[in-house]
Design a protein around this motif. Structure first.
Motif, mmCIF file in Angstrom:
data_model
loop_
_atom_site.group_PDB
_atom_site.id
_atom_site.type_symbol
_atom_site.label_atom_id
_atom_site.label_comp_id
_atom_site.label_asym_id
_atom_site.label_seq_id
_atom_site.Cartn_x
_atom_site.Cartn_y
_atom_site.Cartn_z
ATOM 1 N N UNK A 63 5.158 -13.917 22.075
ATOM 2 C CA UNK A 63 4.263 -12.958 21.677
ATOM 3 C C UNK A 63 4.971 -11.558 21.374
ATOM 4 N N UNK A 64 4.668 -11.131 20.380
ATOM 5 C CA UNK A 64 5.407 -9.670 20.137
ATOM 6 C C UNK A 64 4.451 -8.693 19.586
ATOM 7 N N UNK A 65 4.415 -7.751 20.364
ATOM 8 C CA UNK A 65 3.596 -6.539 20.335
ATOM 9 C C UNK A 65 4.344 -5.441 19.757
ATOM 10 N N UNK A 66 3.458 -4.947 18.589
ATOM 11 C CA UNK A 66 4.051 -3.753 17.997
ATOM 12 C C UNK A 66 3.207 -2.577 18.485
ATOM 13 N N UNK A 67 3.537 -1.415 18.771
ATOM 14 C CA UNK A 67 2.634 -0.377 18.958
ATOM 15 C C UNK A 67 3.008 0.721 18.523
ATOM 16 N N UNK A 68 2.298 1.518 17.964
ATOM 17 C CA UNK A 68 2.577 2.878 17.179
ATOM 18 C C UNK A 68 2.531 3.783 17.842
ATOM 19 N N UNK A 69 3.728 4.600 18.307
ATOM 20 C CA UNK A 69 4.063 5.547 19.051
ATOM 21 C C UNK A 69 3.937 7.069 18.460
ATOM 22 N N UNK A 70 4.501 7.255 17.297
ATOM 23 C CA UNK A 70 4.557 8.623 16.578
ATOM 24 C C UNK A 70 4.249 8.277 15.275
ATOM 25 N N UNK A 71 3.644 9.362 14.522
ATOM 26 C CA UNK A 71 3.334 9.161 13.005
ATOM 27 C C UNK A 71 3.155 10.425 12.534
ATOM 28 N N UNK A 72 3.327 11.586 13.046
ATOM 29 C CA UNK A 72 3.248 12.967 12.366
ATOM 30 C C UNK A 72 4.470 13.138 11.507
ATOM 31 N N UNK A 73 5.665 12.888 11.811
ATOM 32 C CA UNK A 73 6.855 13.170 11.188
ATOM 33 C C UNK A 73 7.576 11.922 10.639
ATOM 34 N N UNK A 74 7.375 10.779 11.587
ATOM 35 C CA UNK A 74 8.078 9.862 11.058
ATOM 36 C C UNK A 74 7.049 8.558 11.662
ATOM 37 N N UNK A 75 7.470 7.275 11.416
ATOM 38 C CA UNK A 75 6.808 6.122 12.007
ATOM 39 C C UNK A 75 7.692 5.500 13.478
ATOM 40 N N UNK A 76 7.388 5.727 14.398
ATOM 41 C CA UNK A 76 8.084 5.087 15.575
ATOM 42 C C UNK A 76 7.276 4.075 16.157
ATOM 43 N N UNK A 77 7.791 2.951 15.911
ATOM 44 C CA UNK A 77 6.849 1.652 16.388
ATOM 45 C C UNK A 77 7.838 1.172 17.766
ATOM 46 N N UNK A 78 7.093 0.960 18.735
ATOM 47 C CA UNK A 78 7.708 0.191 20.120
ATOM 48 C C UNK A 78 7.443 -1.398 19.910
ATOM 49 N N UNK A 79 8.378 -2.092 20.230
ATOM 50 C CA UNK A 79 7.885 -3.632 20.428
ATOM 51 C C UNK A 79 8.476 -4.055 21.746
ATOM 52 N N UNK A 80 7.451 -5.013 22.214
ATOM 53 C CA UNK A 80 7.733 -5.718 23.565
ATOM 54 C C UNK A 80 7.408 -7.180 22.882
ATOM 55 N N UNK B 267 1.027 -1.277 -0.081
ATOM 56 C CA UNK B 267 -0.076 -0.021 0.155
ATOM 57 C C UNK B 267 0.768 1.264 0.097
ATOM 58 N N UNK B 268 1.995 1.360 0.968
ATOM 59 C CA UNK B 268 2.973 2.325 0.786
ATOM 60 C C UNK B 268 3.322 2.717 -0.524
ATOM 61 N N UNK B 269 3.816 1.476 -1.240
ATOM 62 C CA UNK B 269 4.565 1.745 -2.487
ATOM 63 C C UNK B 269 3.280 2.319 -3.586
ATOM 64 N N UNK B 270 2.190 1.590 -3.508
ATOM 65 C CA UNK B 270 1.306 2.267 -4.353
ATOM 66 C C UNK B 270 0.941 3.658 -4.251
ATOM 67 N N UNK B 271 1.126 3.980 -3.127
ATOM 68 C CA UNK B 271 0.738 5.617 -2.639
ATOM 69 C C UNK B 271 1.755 6.444 -2.773
ATOM 70 N N UNK B 272 2.926 5.722 -3.532
ATOM 71 C CA UNK B 272 3.928 6.769 -3.729
ATOM 72 C C UNK B 272 5.114 7.199 -2.912
ATOM 73 N N UNK B 273 4.972 6.145 -1.906
ATOM 74 C CA UNK B 273 6.263 6.391 -0.761
ATOM 75 C C UNK B 273 6.853 4.973 -0.370
ATOM 76 N N UNK B 274 7.960 4.958 0.066
ATOM 77 C CA UNK B 274 8.608 3.651 0.821
ATOM 78 C C UNK B 274 9.031 4.394 2.065
ATOM 79 N N UNK B 275 9.141 3.453 2.994
ATOM 80 C CA UNK B 275 9.525 3.837 4.509
ATOM 81 C C UNK B 275 10.579 3.086 4.882
ATOM 82 N N UNK B 276 11.990 3.259 4.506
ATOM 83 C CA UNK B 276 13.009 2.681 5.189
ATOM 84 C C UNK B 276 13.069 2.758 6.579
ATOM 85 N N UNK B 277 13.341 1.885 7.179
ATOM 86 C CA UNK B 277 13.691 1.821 8.808
ATOM 87 C C UNK B 277 15.209 2.721 8.746
#
Length: 140
Positions: free
Chosen positions: A74-91, A46-56
């Motif tokens: 069990x791995x939890x991914x939680x979205x922490x920031x999204x305005x300027x970047x994607x920051x995802x926390x994992x536990x 979906x990212x690529x189709x929208x015209x963007x890639x999102x490298x780590x």
């Protein structure tokens, strides 16, 4: 705003001591991140189709306790920031006991495919996808 995945540790992920090699933790983060992105309909295709890639651009792992062959996690991914970047926390937790084993995070930025330039703000398409997600709370 999170997603959980369960994984049973395969033999090919462990070292001679039957402990998960440290580099595989980022793979487990990736599996949970894909589940999270899928929840709000903005996975990598979906990212690529929208015209963007999102490298780590940054990753961090804090190893609290070893994970071994055939452990169920069990791995939890939680979205922490999204305005300027994607920051995802994992536990990472032991699936049965719920004991925390590992924590970390990744940061990704949008890159416009056409211009190959990094975006200083997340593109509107990300915000639209998040706003359409019933679990999304903009004040988080």
């Amino acid at each position: 705003m999170y997603a959980d995945v369960e994984i049973e540790i395969p033999f090919h992920d462990v070292d001679r001591m039957h402990v998960v090699w440290h580099g595989h933790y980022l793979k487990y983060f990736e599996i949970a991140r894909c589940a999270l992105l899928k929840k709000f309909a903005y996975n990598y295709m979906d990212m690529q189709a929208s015209g963007y890639v999102w490298p780590v651009i940054e990753s961090y792992v804090r190893y609290a306790q070893a994970i071994a062959f055939e452990d169920k996690i069990r791995v939890r991914a939680e979205l922490k920031e999204w305005e300027n970047r994607l920051k995802i926390a994992y536990t990472i937790y032991a699936a049965e006991s719920g004991k925390r084993l590992t924590q970390g995070f990744t940061c990704q930025v949008a890159v416009d495919i056409a211009s190959q330039s990094m975006c200083l703000q997340s593109p509107p398409v990300l915000l639209e996808r998040l706003a359409a997600w019933p679990d999304f709370v903009a004040d988080s």
